[in-house]
Write a protein that holds these residues in place. Structure first.
Motif, PDB file in Angstrom:
ATOM      1  N   LEU A 197     -79.894  98.391  78.188  1.00 54.26           N
ATOM      2  CA  LEU A 197     -79.205  98.572  76.904  1.00 54.26           C
ATOM      3  C   LEU A 197     -79.217  97.285  76.088  1.00 54.26           C
ATOM      4  O   LEU A 197     -79.357  97.320  74.858  1.00 54.26           O
ATOM      5  CB  LEU A 197     -77.761  99.032  77.134  1.00 54.26           C
ATOM      6  CG  LEU A 197     -77.545 100.460  77.657  1.00 54.26           C
ATOM      7  CD1 LEU A 197     -76.059 100.810  77.629  1.00 54.26           C
ATOM      8  CD2 LEU A 197     -78.340 101.482  76.845  1.00 54.26           C
ATOM      9  N   ILE A 209     -74.114 105.838  74.813  1.00 51.86           N
ATOM     10  CA  ILE A 209     -74.933 105.864  76.036  1.00 51.86           C
ATOM     11  C   ILE A 209     -74.283 104.999  77.116  1.00 51.86           C
ATOM     12  O   ILE A 209     -74.280 105.359  78.302  1.00 51.86           O
ATOM     13  CB  ILE A 209     -76.368 105.399  75.737  1.00 51.86           C
ATOM     14  CG1 ILE A 209     -77.068 106.410  74.821  1.00 51.86           C
ATOM     15  CG2 ILE A 209     -77.169 105.244  77.040  1.00 51.86           C
ATOM     16  CD1 ILE A 209     -78.459 105.980  74.377  1.00 51.86           C
ATOM     17  N   ALA A 210     -73.722 103.860  76.721  1.00 51.54           N
ATOM     18  CA  ALA A 210     -73.027 103.001  77.684  1.00 51.54           C
ATOM     19  C   ALA A 210     -71.847 103.734  78.303  1.00 51.54           C
ATOM     20  O   ALA A 210     -71.610 103.642  79.520  1.00 51.54           O
ATOM     21  CB  ALA A 210     -72.564 101.719  77.002  1.00 51.54           C
ATOM     22  N   LEU A 247     -75.838 103.063  71.220  1.00 54.24           N
ATOM     23  CA  LEU A 247     -75.691 102.247  72.426  1.00 54.24           C
ATOM     24  C   LEU A 247     -74.303 102.392  73.042  1.00 54.24           C
ATOM     25  O   LEU A 247     -74.164 102.463  74.271  1.00 54.24           O
ATOM     26  CB  LEU A 247     -75.968 100.782  72.099  1.00 54.24           C
ATOM     27  CG  LEU A 247     -77.410 100.444  71.707  1.00 54.24           C
ATOM     28  CD1 LEU A 247     -77.518  98.979  71.305  1.00 54.24           C
ATOM     29  CD2 LEU A 247     -78.372 100.764  72.853  1.00 54.24           C
ATOM     30  N   ILE A 293     -84.453 102.418  77.722  1.00 56.57           N
ATOM     31  CA  ILE A 293     -83.206 103.021  78.208  1.00 56.57           C
ATOM     32  C   ILE A 293     -83.489 103.921  79.408  1.00 56.57           C
ATOM     33  O   ILE A 293     -82.762 103.885  80.414  1.00 56.57           O
ATOM     34  CB  ILE A 293     -82.512 103.804  77.081  1.00 56.57           C
ATOM     35  CG1 ILE A 293     -82.006 102.835  76.004  1.00 56.57           C
ATOM     36  CG2 ILE A 293     -81.345 104.631  77.635  1.00 56.57           C
ATOM     37  CD1 ILE A 293     -81.468 103.513  74.768  1.00 56.57           C
ATOM     38  N   TYR A 318     -77.350  98.426  82.179  1.00 56.13           N
ATOM     39  CA  TYR A 318     -76.787  97.634  81.082  1.00 56.13           C
ATOM     40  C   TYR A 318     -77.752  96.560  80.591  1.00 56.13           C
ATOM     41  O   TYR A 318     -77.732  96.184  79.410  1.00 56.13           O
ATOM     42  CB  TYR A 318     -75.439  97.039  81.507  1.00 56.13           C
ATOM     43  CG  TYR A 318     -74.388  98.107  81.666  1.00 56.13           C
ATOM     44  CD1 TYR A 318     -73.840  98.736  80.546  1.00 56.13           C
ATOM     45  CD2 TYR A 318     -73.973  98.530  82.933  1.00 56.13           C
ATOM     46  CE1 TYR A 318     -72.891  99.745  80.682  1.00 56.13           C
ATOM     47  CE2 TYR A 318     -73.025  99.536  83.074  1.00 56.13           C
ATOM     48  CZ  TYR A 318     -72.492 100.137  81.946  1.00 56.13           C
ATOM     49  OH  TYR A 318     -71.566 101.143  82.084  1.00 56.13           O
TER      50      TYR A 318
END
Length: 292
Positions: A245, A228-229, A225, A281, A242
């Motif tokens: 996520l 990916i963020a 996470l 996602i 977001y």
């Protein structure tokens, strides 16, 4: 027994060998590829690429299953979950399996050639190498799930190469995120077979992590996470991304409640449920670009 019936019987066995009846593997390959296609195109991918990559994902996952069963044909008979696979029971011969693997790889390569992207063609050779060699890593690599993460995520740099003609840094960071994700979900999968794998000498992350297996899964989820963020921030993605996520993090939290007891079927349920992680996602990425 008619020729048509015999043909249908062979095709059913090939379908089982390719795991077409179990789409979870294809989906776990497809979601990261779709992340990459949408990010690299700012939410407007070439739809020809989407179809080619979707079909290529199905073909290469099928090829990976075939070569995996070929490599493990002598081990699978000792594992409760795999002892009835077509190669293990002798219903499909080794020669048939290798021929099917070659056919699936050639069909995938034909799709790559269709796109006429030089960098993509070169990357496809690396993808073939990863798919063909992954089964061997279980003999000597303490965490073969990491190698699987590279193989399952190699659609990411390929998607960028197809869309942009290059592979920027974001693609490699996204691939790293996929490696952590694969270690997480495939450790859950390996927890199902841990006792059998210990008996036959196969190496897995569930065995390597030992009593820290649950903690390792959750740390890998967190790394997934976070990476990916960070990639999303480089594209200035906003609240839909977001929010997705956050939902994915909540799902991962549910997985913790399932795997902490280390019960076989609960761990397998958590593994299968990762399809929702990848899909949510992707939905966040797609929605973010759609609302711009």
């Amino acid at each position: 027994m008619t020729t048509l019936h015999l043909l249908r019987e062979r095709l059913d066995l090939y379908e089982k060998l390719m795991r077409l009846d179990k789409p979870i593997g294809t989906l776990l390959l497809l979601w990261p590829t779709l992340w990459a296609l949408w990010l690299s195109s700012a939410g407007r991918p070439d739809w020809m690429l989407v179809w080619v990559f979707a079909l290529g994902t199905l073909l290469m996952r099928s090829a990976g299953c075939v070569i995996n069963d070929f490599a493990d044909r002598d081990f699978d008979k000792h594992v409760e979950r795999t002892r009835e696979r077509p190669l293990t029971t002798g219903q499909v011969s080794s020669r048939e399996a290798l021929a099917l693997f070659a056919l699936l790889c050639l069909a995938s390569f034909a799709l790559v050639l269709l796109l006429r992207k030089p960098l993509l063609i070169w990357l496809s050779f690396a993808a073939f190498f990863l798919a063909a060699t992954y089964p061997l890593t279980k003999r000597f690599f303490a965490i073969p799930q990491a190698y699987l993460g590279v193989a399952f995520g190699f659609g990411i740099p390929m998607a960028y190469a197809a869309q942009l003609g290059e592979v920027p840094a974001q693609a490699w960071w996204l691939l790293l995120a996929n490696i952590f994700w694969a270690v997480a979900y495939d450790t859950e999968y390996a927890m199902v077979d841990r006792n059998d794998d210990l008996k036959i000498g196969i190496k897995t992350s569930a065995i390597t992590f030992g009593r820290f297996d649950v903690a390792a899964v959750m740390l890998c989820y967190a790394a997934t996470l976070a990476l990916i963020a960070w990639v999303g921030s480089t594209y200035a993605l906003g609240w839909p991304f977001y929010t997705a996520l956050a939902i994915a993090a909540g799902i991962m939290g549910v997985h913790y409640t399932w795997i902490r007891g280390r019960e076989r079927m609960a761990c397998f349920k958590a593994f299968l449920h990762n399809n929702w992680v990848g899909g949510i996602i992707f939905a966040g990425i797609a929605l973010d670009f759609l609302l711009r």
